[in-house]
Each structure stands twice: as structure tokens, then as C-alpha cells.
Enzyme design. Structure first.
Site, PDB file in Angstrom:
ATOM      1  N   LYS A 326       0.891  -1.095  -0.051  1.00  0.00           N
ATOM      2  CA  LYS A 326       0.059  -0.180   0.088  1.00  0.00           C
ATOM      3  C   LYS A 326       0.870   1.297  -0.067  1.00  0.00           C
ATOM      4  O   LYS A 326       2.053   1.257   0.215  1.00  0.00           O
ATOM      5  CB  LYS A 326      -1.118  -0.134   1.132  1.00  0.00           C
ATOM      6  CG  LYS A 326      -2.073  -1.174   0.884  1.00  0.00           C
ATOM      7  CD  LYS A 326      -3.296  -1.007   1.950  1.00  0.00           C
ATOM      8  CE  LYS A 326      -4.294  -1.764   1.576  1.00  0.00           C
ATOM      9  NZ  LYS A 326      -5.493  -2.002   2.864  1.00  0.00           N
ATOM     10  N   ARG A 360      -3.788 -10.271   4.747  1.00  0.00           N
ATOM     11  CA  ARG A 360      -4.187 -10.279   3.391  1.00  0.00           C
ATOM     12  C   ARG A 360      -3.194  -9.639   2.457  1.00  0.00           C
ATOM     13  O   ARG A 360      -2.714  -8.583   2.503  1.00  0.00           O
ATOM     14  CB  ARG A 360      -5.446  -9.352   3.479  1.00  0.00           C
ATOM     15  CG  ARG A 360      -6.089  -9.646   2.063  1.00  0.00           C
ATOM     16  CD  ARG A 360      -7.337  -8.512   2.197  1.00  0.00           C
ATOM     17  NE  ARG A 360      -8.094  -8.782   0.805  1.00  0.00           N
ATOM     18  CZ  ARG A 360      -7.699  -7.777  -0.259  1.00  0.00           C
ATOM     19  NH1 ARG A 360      -6.806  -6.585  -0.092  1.00  0.00           N
ATOM     20  NH2 ARG A 360      -8.535  -7.837  -1.485  1.00  0.00           N
TER      21      ARG A 360
END
Length: 380
Positions: A326, A360
Site C-alpha cells: 500500500k 491479506r
């Protein structure tokens, strides 16, 4: 005589067992070995003085501002420093005290019950769309099935499949389009009975899409809107599905436009608590909680959430963390999406250290390996 300074991260129960300590002693000593830092804000000054004395009486301590003893200010922020054993004792003591300390006692009792996560699961990401932020997770039809089988072989416990990108500023698509993207993959999973090899999760907040996936053998619903929809709740309850309740401030289109919190930990905790109550009201029992790294948060917010992740363990449900590749990593070292595996592993291992039960990820094999190495270190 040999004297050695051991790491605070030591698996104390295993170490005591190897020493030959009896079972009762292991329980007692383990509770004394772990230290807790508990921040308490806006505490009545009278309560602070009582809590300070009670903490000291059992060997714990309470950091208070200057002037607390003379009640210079009506309310103060304090920091409690205590072991698990001391938290249990304080929880009992404060039940009989005034100034809101009974409420605090219940919270301390919750913290004292938090146990270490025994096993961390890896959730692999497969995106059935062409606009997810990491190109390496985009797959369609046969390519997606190949990737799924590769993730299973690499050690994934769960595979999360989505047809719509939730990256910042991404535009939404119709339900029909989302369903068209995931349907072929769901059909193959059902036909090949891949759900018997690994748990499948559908990354969606659309009831029609969710129901189709669940009818194909999926067991989990990963809802970035945190069960906002009553219909999603009904579908999940109908199939007895597990749910991932995630926090997001705003919507993907706008969530990163100046996100702001008065107290990020408290506000997200309150949100998750309310959505857990909603899930239970619909008959949903198996729940994972996701603080929503990158979903309407600043870099500082994200770092605070990872560092203090254990705060959310008091809700009583396993925590899922997804920081894979991210932008927060790029904000720290100016790296591209393709260059963020190292940063991802660092954040995820820190999350595990603070109580994450599911990661995840885009890179399954690398995470499975990192967790194996970490488990061996922790077992020493």
C-alpha cells in the site's frame, strides 16, 4: 553461574515448560511476565489518585501529570503500567471504587483476558478486474485459477477474490459488471471443488455478488463497508458465512481526501464494536475485524493502528490486517508498488507481533516463509 538477559518477546510459557515448572506455576508466572501499557484519558482526578494508590499497592504503577495529587485539574490523562496478573487484581479492586472506576475495571478485565494468537493465517489476493492498484494481483478466468492453485501450493489458508478495485479514487462499477467479472472464477471453483482445499472469501459489499459466491462454496465475506447493508447481513446469516468487518472513513472515491479523526483508536474501536453487535443481531457468529489500513487514514493513522493493534483484541474477535504494497510504504521510502514487498513484510510482521491473526497479501509464498521463520524465533 551464568546470567543472561532474555528478550521480552520470549514465549514464556514454552520457556517455563522447558524449565520443568508445574502447570499451575506456568499460569501464574506467565501472567506476571507480560507488561501492559494502558492509556486512560479524561479520568476524574479523584479516580486517578485512587487508581494510583491501588496500582502501587499491588506492584503496578500509574503515571500521572504534575498536580494530580492536589487536584489541580478536574480531569487528567494517565498511563497505567501493569502485568497481566496486576491487571486482574486491579480490575477486582476498582469494582468497589467511585468516579467511574467500575467502568474502567471491566475494561482492565477484558485486557487481562487477551491471549497470544496461536496461528497466523495468510489470505491471498486475487483481483478479477483490470484496475486494482497492484498489477501483479490482476487475473481473469483461467489465469485466476492458475494463480489460485499456486497460492494453495504456497500455503495460503484463505484466498480473497474481488471484482472491484477499492483503491483510492477508484470509480465504482455496476453490480452486473462485478458479477460478470467474478462469475467465471466462482464457477470453476465450484466445479473443481477447490473450496475443499482452501477457504475462499468474496471481497464485495453487493448482496447479489456475495450470494453467488457463497452458493459456489465460498465461506467468507470480506466487506469493506463493514456490514453497512442489512441485506448483506441477511445473506451472510442465510449461508452461515464468516464475515470480515472492515472500517473505512468515506468511500474509495474520496476516502483519502483529508481523512481526520479526533482519536483514531477510539473511533475505529467504537465503529467495530457497533458493527459486531449488528452482525450478532442478524445471527452472524464467525467474525474477523479489520481496522482498514489505508481506507480513509493518514500515514500517521496507519502506523498508530499497527503499533497499537492489540487495543482491538479486547473486542474478542480475530484481527485481519491488509497493508500489502500500500501507499503508506511509498510515503516512507518513495517506492513504487512493485518495490514494496520488503515494507509489506515489515508492517505485517509488526502487526502479527501486536495480535494480527490473518494477513491479506499479494505475495503468499514470501509471507508464509517469513511467518515460519518468525515462529521459530518466537519458539526459542
Amino acid at each position: 553461574m551464568i546470567v543472561e538477559k532474555l528478550a521480552n518477546s520470549l514465549d514464556i510459557e514454552q520457556y517455563l515448560h522447558r524449565l520443568g515448572v508445574d502447570a499451575g506455576g506456568i499460569v501464574i508466572l506467565s501472567a506476571k511476565a507480560k507488561s501492559h501499557l494502558v492509556s486512560i484519558k479524561d479520568l476524574h482526578v479523584g479516580a486517578a489518585n485512587i487508581l494510583k494508590q491501588d496500582a502501587l499497592s499491588i506492584g503496578a504503577d500509574l503515571a500521572v501529570p504534575r498536580g494530580t495529587v492536589i487536584a489541580k485539574e478536574p480531569k487528567v490523562d494517565v498511563l497505567l503500567i501493569a502485568t497481566t496478573s496486576q491487571l486482574k487484581k486491579l480490575a477486582k479492586k476498582e469494582l468497589a471504587q467511585p468516579f467511574g472506576l467500575q467502568s474502567l475495571a471491566k475494561k482492565l478485565a477484558e485486557y487481562a483476558k487477551i491471549e497470544a494468537v496461536k496461528k497466523v493465517e495468510v489470505m491471498g489476493i486475487v483481483n478479477a478486474n483490470d484496475d486494482s492498484f497492484f498489477q501483479g494481483s490482476r487475473f481473469v478466468n483461467s489465469d485466476a485459477i492458475t494463480k489460485i492453485e499456486e497460492m494453495i501450493a504456497s500455503g495460503a489458508s484463505i484466498i480473497d477474490i474481488g471484482g472491484v478495485s477499492s483503491a483510492p479514487k477508484t470509480k465504482s462499477v455496476s453490480v452486473a459488471e462485478e458479477l460478470a467479472r467474478i462469475r467465471p472464477i466462482c464457477d470453476v471453483i465450484k466445479a473443481k471443488e477447490l473450496y475443499k482445499k482452501v477457504e475462499f472469501s468474496i471481497d464485495s459489499y453487493e448482496p447479489e455478488v456475495i450470494e453467488y459466491a457463497l452458493s459456489c462454496g465460498f465461506q467468507t465475506v470480506n466487506d469493506i463497508r463493514g456490514l453497512e447493508s442489512d441485506e448483506v447481513c441477511r445473506v451472510c446469516a442465510k449461508y452461515g458465512a464468516k464475515v470480515v468487518i472492515m472500517h473505512m472513513q468515506g468511500r474509495p472515491e474520496t476516502m483519502q481526501e483529508k481523512p481526520e479523526y479526533t482519536n483514531v483508536l477510539h473511533e475505529i474501536y467504537t465503529f467495530l464494536q457497533m458493527r459486531v453487535e449488528k452482525a450478532k443481531a442478524f445471527g452472524i457468529e464467525e467474525i474477523y475485524l479489520d481496522v482498514g489500513i489505508g481506507f480513509g487514514k493518514t500515514l500517521e493513522d496507519n502506523l498508530q493502528l499497527i503499533k497499537h493493534l492489540e487495543h482491538f483484541r479486547a473486542l474478542g474477535y480475530p484481527l485481519l490486517v491488509g497493508a500489502s504494497r500500500k501507499s503508506m510504504i511509498g510515503m516512507i521510502d518513495n517506492s513504487s508498488v512493485e518495490e514494496r514487498l520488503g515494507g509489506t513484510l515489515a508492517i505485517h510482521l509488526e502487526a502479527v507481533r501486536h495480535g494480527a491473526a490473518v494477513l491479506r497479501v499479494h505475495d503468499v509464498a514470501e509471507h508464509v516463509q517469513a511467518l515460519k521463520v518468525q515462529a521459530h524465533l518466537d519458539a526459542l
